[in-house]
Write a protein that holds these residues in place. Sequence first.
Motif, mmCIF file in Angstrom:
data_model
loop_
_atom_site.group_PDB
_atom_site.id
_atom_site.type_symbol
_atom_site.label_atom_id
_atom_site.label_comp_id
_atom_site.label_asym_id
_atom_site.label_seq_id
_atom_site.Cartn_x
_atom_site.Cartn_y
_atom_site.Cartn_z
ATOM 1 N N THR A 63 26.206 37.232 33.595
ATOM 2 C CA THR A 63 25.466 36.345 32.925
ATOM 3 C C THR A 63 25.234 34.921 33.228
ATOM 4 N N ILE A 64 26.124 34.642 34.099
ATOM 5 C CA ILE A 64 26.241 33.528 34.711
ATOM 6 C C ILE A 64 25.571 33.396 36.301
ATOM 7 N N SER A 65 25.194 32.201 36.609
ATOM 8 C CA SER A 65 24.648 32.039 37.907
ATOM 9 C C SER A 65 25.792 31.865 39.093
ATOM 10 N N HIS A 66 27.086 31.505 38.678
ATOM 11 C CA HIS A 66 28.079 31.461 39.560
ATOM 12 C C HIS A 66 29.564 31.665 38.950
ATOM 13 N N PHE A 67 29.929 32.673 39.665
ATOM 14 C CA PHE A 67 31.374 32.866 39.129
ATOM 15 C C PHE A 67 32.443 32.249 40.125
ATOM 16 N N ALA A 68 33.371 31.700 39.764
ATOM 17 C CA ALA A 68 34.228 30.753 40.809
ATOM 18 C C ALA A 68 35.593 31.566 40.697
ATOM 19 N N GLY A 69 35.889 32.675 39.807
ATOM 20 C CA GLY A 69 37.031 33.335 39.750
ATOM 21 C C GLY A 69 37.384 34.325 41.109
ATOM 22 N N PRO A 70 38.518 34.897 40.762
ATOM 23 C CA PRO A 70 38.838 35.956 41.875
ATOM 24 C C PRO A 70 38.010 37.279 41.944
ATOM 25 N N ILE A 71 37.745 37.756 43.124
ATOM 26 C CA ILE A 71 36.887 38.885 43.054
ATOM 27 C C ILE A 71 37.408 40.004 43.947
ATOM 28 N N ILE A 72 37.094 41.189 43.515
ATOM 29 C CA ILE A 72 37.540 42.287 44.294
ATOM 30 C C ILE A 72 36.401 43.388 44.389
ATOM 31 N N PRO A 73 36.526 44.249 45.500
ATOM 32 C CA PRO A 73 35.278 44.994 45.665
ATOM 33 C C PRO A 73 35.167 46.068 44.702
ATOM 34 N N VAL A 74 34.107 46.740 44.501
ATOM 35 C CA VAL A 74 33.900 47.677 43.438
ATOM 36 C C VAL A 74 34.552 48.938 43.645
ATOM 37 N N THR A 75 35.097 49.262 44.796
ATOM 38 C CA THR A 75 35.849 50.374 45.328
ATOM 39 C C THR A 75 37.186 50.406 44.944
ATOM 40 N N SER A 76 37.718 49.210 44.457
ATOM 41 C CA SER A 76 39.016 49.027 43.979
ATOM 42 C C SER A 76 39.559 50.302 43.045
ATOM 43 N N SER A 77 40.707 50.482 43.387
ATOM 44 C CA SER A 77 41.491 51.449 42.613
ATOM 45 C C SER A 77 41.828 51.053 41.111
ATOM 46 N N PHE A 78 42.156 51.874 40.341
ATOM 47 C CA PHE A 78 42.873 51.459 38.942
ATOM 48 C C PHE A 78 43.898 50.353 39.026
ATOM 49 N N GLN A 79 44.977 50.830 39.857
ATOM 50 C CA GLN A 79 45.891 50.013 40.004
ATOM 51 C C GLN A 79 45.693 48.703 40.603
ATOM 52 N N GLU A 80 44.956 48.723 41.695
ATOM 53 C CA GLU A 80 44.420 47.327 42.356
ATOM 54 C C GLU A 80 43.750 46.428 41.196
ATOM 55 N N THR A 81 42.794 46.956 40.291
ATOM 56 C CA THR A 81 42.223 46.300 39.345
ATOM 57 C C THR A 81 43.217 45.693 38.371
ATOM 58 N N LEU A 82 44.190 46.548 37.987
ATOM 59 C CA LEU A 82 45.467 46.095 37.088
ATOM 60 C C LEU A 82 46.042 45.181 37.546
ATOM 61 N N GLU A 83 46.500 44.985 38.863
ATOM 62 C CA GLU A 83 47.061 43.964 39.538
ATOM 63 C C GLU A 83 46.522 42.685 39.349
ATOM 64 N N ALA A 84 45.082 42.745 39.694
ATOM 65 C CA ALA A 84 44.362 41.638 39.760
ATOM 66 C C ALA A 84 44.250 40.823 38.534
ATOM 67 N N LEU A 85 44.186 41.838 37.469
ATOM 68 C CA LEU A 85 43.963 41.582 35.958
ATOM 69 C C LEU A 85 45.224 40.893 35.612
ATOM 70 N N SER A 86 46.569 41.226 35.961
ATOM 71 C CA SER A 86 47.685 40.804 35.617
ATOM 72 C C SER A 86 47.987 39.302 35.765
ATOM 73 N N GLU A 87 47.284 38.800 36.842
ATOM 74 C CA GLU A 87 47.228 37.411 37.139
ATOM 75 C C GLU A 87 46.098 36.604 36.799
ATOM 76 N N ASN A 88 44.933 37.259 36.289
ATOM 77 C CA ASN A 88 43.620 36.572 35.709
ATOM 78 C C ASN A 88 43.068 37.459 34.609
ATOM 79 N N ASP A 89 42.590 36.472 33.723
ATOM 80 C CA ASP A 89 42.016 36.977 32.354
ATOM 81 C C ASP A 89 40.594 37.784 32.877
ATOM 82 N N GLN A 90 39.999 37.333 33.945
ATOM 83 C CA GLN A 90 38.575 37.870 34.227
ATOM 84 C C GLN A 90 38.674 37.899 35.824
ATOM 85 N N ILE A 91 38.215 38.992 36.271
ATOM 86 C CA ILE A 91 37.781 38.984 37.733
ATOM 87 C C ILE A 91 36.075 39.379 38.219
#
Length: 316
Positions: free
Chosen positions: A257-285
Amino acid sequence: MIQFENVSKLFQDGTTAVNSINLTINKGELFVLIGPSGSGKTTTLKMINRLIDITNGTILVDGKKISEYEISELRWNIGYVLQQIALFPHLSIEENIAVVPEMKKWTKETIAARVDELLEMVGLEPQTYKNRKPNELSGGQQQRIGVIRALAADPEIILMDEPFSALDPISREKLQDDIVSLQKAIKKTIVFVTHDMQEALKLGDRICIMKDGEIVQIGTPEELINNPVNDFVKDFIGRVSHENISFKLEHILSPLTISHFAGPIIPVTSSFQETLEALSENDQIGIEKDGAIIGLIDRQSLIQYQLNGMKEGGNE
């Protein structure tokens, strides 16, 4: 903020309700105590504001022993929400909310402003609700009043003893959502007792699982689900089989809903575990597909996904 040092509670009948526990509840976190009946979770909560006196050990609030506080000072500065809503039936909603501020001798103008602010905070229009009596409200509305009454004098600590367990499922889920939103806004230290693991996983920054008066494991929802210390924790949480659920980020992300996102980015093909690891260090990705960010995901969304997995597996 709150420290337990070798704290025990022995009742006169010989029951050891809490057995030499050590834990630290951090400032501004929502800390959940959970366990089967007789685990000591409610006793642990009630020892914080001295509704139950400790037998051995020390509890400190802001580095000061609770025994060194005047009992009224301690309790006025700790909000308390019960399963039994316990609103005064003969008082208006405004008068119910104002009880502690009046005892602390706030001015009428300050109290009136605080009542309006709190009612608005939980979506109850002040002019509509503040002059009503408790019996004119639904169970869910009454429990909202119970929550904001505990917040009225702006305490740093809120104790919540199974506050939603008597409500119907829809009201309960709405109030859980309210607490999540409210905590993001007010950042109080909340100690929350529940017997419902799904509620604990949804609400808790950290969760303390108790059994027979002792702490079995403390951790974030992710840590407990993915790294239970033993079979008791594993069985108590319920088994979540992500292998049997088709994990697709596209199905659980929130639209951008915003024009620019400055946080970390992961590919849509990421696994559950990869997503979990990314969110362990960031509130939102951010979630990327074909070189563009298609949406966002946060920790709460992933926890909700895990809860849905529990429901589908029949482990409620």
